[in-house]
Design a protein around this motif. Structure first.
Motif, PDB file in Angstrom:
ATOM      1  N   ASN A 158       0.852  -1.186   0.000  1.00 28.85           N
ATOM      2  CA  ASN A 158       0.000   0.000   0.000  1.00 28.85           C
ATOM      3  C   ASN A 158       0.889   1.237   0.000  1.00 28.85           C
ATOM      4  OD1 ASN A 158      -1.603   2.268   1.138  1.00 28.85           O
ATOM      5  ND2 ASN A 158      -3.213   0.706   1.300  1.00 28.85           N
ATOM      6  N   GLN A 159       0.721   2.068  -1.041  1.00 32.80           N
ATOM      7  CA  GLN A 159       1.592   3.228  -1.186  1.00 32.80           C
ATOM      8  C   GLN A 159       1.406   4.254  -0.069  1.00 32.80           C
ATOM      9  OE1 GLN A 159       3.983   3.352  -3.332  1.00 32.80           O
ATOM     10  NE2 GLN A 159       3.383   1.431  -4.314  1.00 32.80           N
ATOM     11  N   GLU A 160       0.252   4.256   0.554  1.00 34.73           N
ATOM     12  CA  GLU A 160      -0.010   5.220   1.618  1.00 34.73           C
ATOM     13  C   GLU A 160       0.532   4.756   2.969  1.00 34.73           C
ATOM     14  OE1 GLU A 160      -4.139   6.093   1.721  1.00 34.73           O
ATOM     15  OE2 GLU A 160      -4.167   7.052  -0.250  1.00 34.73           O
ATOM     16  N   THR A 161       0.337   3.463   3.257  1.00 27.46           N
ATOM     17  CA  THR A 161       0.740   2.954   4.573  1.00 27.46           C
ATOM     18  C   THR A 161       2.087   2.232   4.548  1.00 27.46           C
ATOM     19  OG1 THR A 161      -0.364   0.816   4.233  1.00 27.46           O
ATOM     20  CG2 THR A 161      -1.693   2.625   5.130  1.00 27.46           C
ATOM     21  N   GLY A 162       2.502   1.804   3.353  1.00 24.63           N
ATOM     22  CA  GLY A 162       3.747   1.060   3.243  1.00 24.63           C
ATOM     23  C   GLY A 162       3.628  -0.382   3.691  1.00 24.63           C
ATOM     24  N   LYS A 163       2.413  -0.807   4.034  1.00 23.46           N
ATOM     25  CA  LYS A 163       2.193  -2.167   4.513  1.00 23.46           C
ATOM     26  C   LYS A 163       1.838  -3.108   3.359  1.00 23.46           C
ATOM     27  CE  LYS A 163       0.596  -0.788   9.133  1.00 23.46           C
ATOM     28  NZ  LYS A 163      -0.515  -0.873  10.125  1.00 23.46           N
ATOM     29  N   LYS A 164       2.225  -4.372   3.528  1.00 25.94           N
ATOM     30  CA  LYS A 164       1.887  -5.386   2.537  1.00 25.94           C
ATOM     31  C   LYS A 164       0.450  -5.846   2.729  1.00 25.94           C
ATOM     32  CE  LYS A 164       6.562  -7.224   2.007  1.00 25.94           C
ATOM     33  NZ  LYS A 164       7.412  -8.446   2.089  1.00 25.94           N
ATOM     34  N   GLN A 165      -0.227  -6.111   1.637  1.00 29.60           N
ATOM     35  CA  GLN A 165      -1.594  -6.618   1.718  1.00 29.60           C
ATOM     36  C   GLN A 165      -1.844  -7.611   0.593  1.00 29.60           C
ATOM     37  OE1 GLN A 165      -3.381  -2.654   1.488  1.00 29.60           O
ATOM     38  NE2 GLN A 165      -4.164  -3.146  -0.561  1.00 29.60           N
ATOM     39  N   PRO A 166      -2.615  -8.668   0.877  1.00 31.95           N
ATOM     40  CA  PRO A 166      -2.878  -9.687  -0.148  1.00 31.95           C
ATOM     41  C   PRO A 166      -3.821  -9.167  -1.224  1.00 31.95           C
ATOM     42  CG  PRO A 166      -4.166 -10.125   1.827  1.00 31.95           C
ATOM     43  CD  PRO A 166      -3.249  -8.980   2.162  1.00 31.95           C
ATOM     44  N   THR A 167      -3.626  -9.667  -2.430  1.00 30.69           N
ATOM     45  CA  THR A 167      -4.488  -9.296  -3.539  1.00 30.69           C
ATOM     46  C   THR A 167      -4.454 -10.426  -4.564  1.00 30.69           C
ATOM     47  OG1 THR A 167      -4.948  -7.565  -5.188  1.00 30.69           O
ATOM     48  CG2 THR A 167      -2.640  -8.149  -4.832  1.00 30.69           C
ATOM     49  N   THR A 168      -5.257 -10.315  -5.600  1.00 31.84           N
ATOM     50  CA  THR A 168      -5.193 -11.259  -6.717  1.00 31.84           C
ATOM     51  C   THR A 168      -5.022 -10.470  -8.003  1.00 31.84           C
ATOM     52  OG1 THR A 168      -7.620 -11.285  -6.944  1.00 31.84           O
ATOM     53  CG2 THR A 168      -6.614 -13.006  -5.580  1.00 31.84           C
ATOM     54  N   GLU A 169      -4.311 -11.063  -8.951  1.00 34.80           N
ATOM     55  CA  GLU A 169      -4.049 -10.383 -10.210  1.00 34.80           C
ATOM     56  C   GLU A 169      -4.161 -11.365 -11.368  1.00 34.80           C
ATOM     57  OE1 GLU A 169      -0.693  -7.790 -10.515  1.00 34.80           O
ATOM     58  OE2 GLU A 169      -0.520  -7.570  -8.341  1.00 34.80           O
ATOM     59  N   HIS A 170      -4.243 -10.799 -12.576  1.00 37.66           N
ATOM     60  CA  HIS A 170      -4.177 -11.616 -13.779  1.00 37.66           C
ATOM     61  C   HIS A 170      -2.720 -12.017 -14.003  1.00 37.66           C
ATOM     62  CE1 HIS A 170      -8.267 -11.123 -15.507  1.00 37.66           C
ATOM     63  NE2 HIS A 170      -8.262 -10.077 -14.713  1.00 37.66           N
ATOM     64  N   ALA A 171      -2.495 -13.266 -14.330  1.00 37.39           N
ATOM     65  CA  ALA A 171      -1.142 -13.744 -14.589  1.00 37.39           C
ATOM     66  C   ALA A 171      -1.186 -14.768 -15.729  1.00 37.39           C
ATOM     67  CB  ALA A 171      -0.537 -14.373 -13.337  1.00 37.39           C
ATOM     68  N   ARG A 172      -0.090 -14.849 -16.469  1.00 33.16           N
ATOM     69  CA  ARG A 172      -0.021 -15.751 -17.618  1.00 33.16           C
ATOM     70  C   ARG A 172       1.072 -16.788 -17.423  1.00 33.16           C
ATOM     71  NH1 ARG A 172      -0.969 -10.895 -22.104  1.00 33.16           N
ATOM     72  NH2 ARG A 172      -3.191 -10.634 -21.606  1.00 33.16           N
ATOM     73  N   PHE A 173       0.916 -17.915 -18.117  1.00 37.93           N
ATOM     74  CA  PHE A 173       1.858 -19.018 -17.954  1.00 37.93           C
ATOM     75  C   PHE A 173       1.728 -19.986 -19.113  1.00 37.93           C
ATOM     76  CE2 PHE A 173      -2.161 -20.035 -15.989  1.00 37.93           C
ATOM     77  CZ  PHE A 173      -2.418 -21.341 -16.356  1.00 37.93           C
ATOM     78  N   LEU A 174       2.766 -20.782 -19.313  1.00 39.55           N
ATOM     79  CA  LEU A 174       2.741 -21.858 -20.299  1.00 39.55           C
ATOM     80  C   LEU A 174       2.442 -23.163 -19.577  1.00 39.55           C
ATOM     81  CD1 LEU A 174       5.958 -21.023 -22.380  1.00 39.55           C
ATOM     82  CD2 LEU A 174       3.584 -20.555 -23.019  1.00 39.55           C
TER      83      LEU A 174
END
Length: 255
Positions: A158-174
């Motif tokens: 988090n750019q405001e707090t500097g703390k890590k937080q879980p999230t999900t994202e699009h990702a690609r793979f073979l």
């Protein structure tokens, strides 16, 4: 001396890039943006030297490097490997252009931010999962399918707090794994086809409701389209679907 590559400064714009008129309104220096992009490629070794000794950035070299890194680092063999071996757009950008704007620290000026956005889209575009995508086409002989998952676990700061937080994202793979291919490639393709079919039915219903006299002609017209759609997918086992439907409604398909 480093110079811009023709293919980076040709004026071609990736979908989603900041439109040129908005860039002008923001007072952006387009030449500086192109210089930043070219330097990022050259620093990462994605370059060629011309007959006059000028070093030029090369998106072709970048393409080849993206293909290689996908084969070396982003092959997933089981779902348990999905989070660790798949790659997001920003991660791939960092891997390919580690000295690029925003790769190691936040981009500071607007030109760096625009350059980062355009370079990220350029690199990610090479991994388009469609049949014409660069990586997709060039892994055919290896038996791999380039897939995309939309729910891959990641941690962001988090750019405001500097703390890590879980999230999900699009990702690609073979992958060559059956379940992964059916879950992340043919499954989404089928879902897209189904959405298009439902939209077609909604349009047919709109016409039938507003102009009842057209319901029959339009149904016959689109019935032909549906038959053409079915015959245009020879890899689909339509007979198995028909047999399943027949067993569910008590009828039996006859030859």
């Amino acid at each position: 001396m480093p110079t811009n590559s023709d293919d980076l400064s040709s004026g071609a714009r990736e979908e989603g890039d900041t439109p040129s008129h908005i860039q002008l309104e923001l007072g952006l220096d387009r030449d500086l943006v192109e210089k930043i992009k070219a330097e990022a490629l050259i620093q990462a070794g994605h370059s060629v030297t011309d007959d006059d000794g000028n070093v030029r950035s090369s998106t072709k070299q970048l393409q080849i490097a993206v293909l290689q890194i996908m084969q070396d680092k982003h092959v997933v063999t089981t779902k348990r490997e999905l989070a660790s071996r798949s790659v997001t757009a920003f991660e791939l950008y960092q891997e390919m252009l580690p000295q690029g704007p925003g790769a190691q620290s936040l981009a500071q000026i607007d030109e760096e931010k625009i350059a980062q956005t355009e370079l990220t889209k350029l690199v990610w575009g090479f991994t388009n999962v469609g049949i014409s995508g660069f990586v997709q086409k060039h892994v055919a002989s290896l038996g791999f399918i380039l897939c995309e998952a939309g729910d891959v676990a990641r941690t962001k700061i988090n750019q405001e707090t500097g703390k890590k937080q879980p999230t999900t994202e699009h990702a690609r793979f073979l992958t060559s794994d059956r379940d992964l291919i059916m879950t992340y490639y043919t499954g989404p393709a089928g879902a897209s086809f189904l959405r298009a079919a439902r939209k077609l039915e909604a349009q047919l219903g709109l016409v039938a409701d507003r102009r009842p006299e057209l319901a029959g002609p339009v149904a016959r017209q689109l019935g032909t389209v549906v038959k053409q759609a079915v015959t245009s997918i020879p890899h689909a086992d339509v007979k198995a679907v028909a047999a399943l439907k027949g067993s569910n409604d008590g009828t039996t398909e006859t030859a």
